[in-house]
Motif scaffolding. Sequence first.
Motif: not given
Length: 255
Positions: A3-24
Motif C-alpha cells: 500500500e503506497l502513501r498518497i501525498p497531500n496535494v496543494i494547488p499553488i495556482n491552476d497549473h502548479v501543484w505541491l505534493l507533500d509526502d508525509n512531511h518527509a
Amino acid sequence: MPELRIPNVIPINDHVWLLDDNHAATCYVVAGTKQAAVIDTSLGMSNIRAVAEALTPLPLVCINTHGHGDHMGGNWAFDKAYMNLADLPLAEESINHPEMQAAMKQFGIKFPPFENIEDGQVFDLGGVELEAIHFPGHTAGEIVLLDRKDRILFAGDGMVQHLWLQLEESLPVRTQIESMERLLPLRDQFDTILHGHCQAPCGIELFDTMLAALKDLEAGNTENDIDYEYFGQVCKAHPYQPEDRRIVYKDQPEC
C-alpha cells in the motif's frame, strides 16, 4: 506493490501543484500546454506518477533536482529521469541499497536511466519554460529550476530553512555562496521559492537572508553557533533569522 502513501496535494495556482509526502519530502507538478514536469519523486513510497496523472492528462517529464534518495526514490514509476549526472553516484548509492534492491526484486520494479541536465537547459512545457541552473553546494549536481511565467524558483535542497552543507558529498560554504550569487542577476524574476521540504511557498526573503547568513558564517562569526544532530551524528549549525533557520556545516566552514 505494498500500500503506497498518497501525498497531500496543494494547488499553488491552476497549473502548479505541491505534493507533500508525509512531511518527509516535497515534489511538484508543473503543467504547460504540451507536457507537464514532475519535479522530484520523493522517497519511493508514493506513486508520484499516478498522482501527477490524476492532476493532468499531459505527457510527463521527470526532473530530479539532485541525487539523494528522498528526491528520486519514486523514479521507478517513470521511463526516464533527468538529473545533473554529477550526482549519479549518489543516486546509484540509493538504488543499490540492500533494502531498495530487495523491494525492487519483490515488487518487480526498476529504476529508469538518467539523462544529463546541462546548465541552462530549458524544459519547454508549452507556455511555461523551466530553466535548469546548476547550483552546487548541498551536492555537486544540485540544480534549481526557474519558472519565469509564474515567478517561481524550484529550489530542491539548494535553498531550505535548514540548509545541509555538512554531508560528505556537500561542497564548501564558499561554493554555496557562489551558486547563490550566480542567481543575483535573476533575483527580480522570481517572487516565490518552492523547495524540497516545504508545505507552503516561501518568499524571496529566504534567498536574501540565507545569502547574508552564509557570508556571516564564512566571515567566522560563529560565536552563537549551536550543535546540530542528524542521523545520530553531531555537527554545527549557524542560526539566522527568522527563527529556526540554520546553515548546517562541517566543523570548519571552509572544509
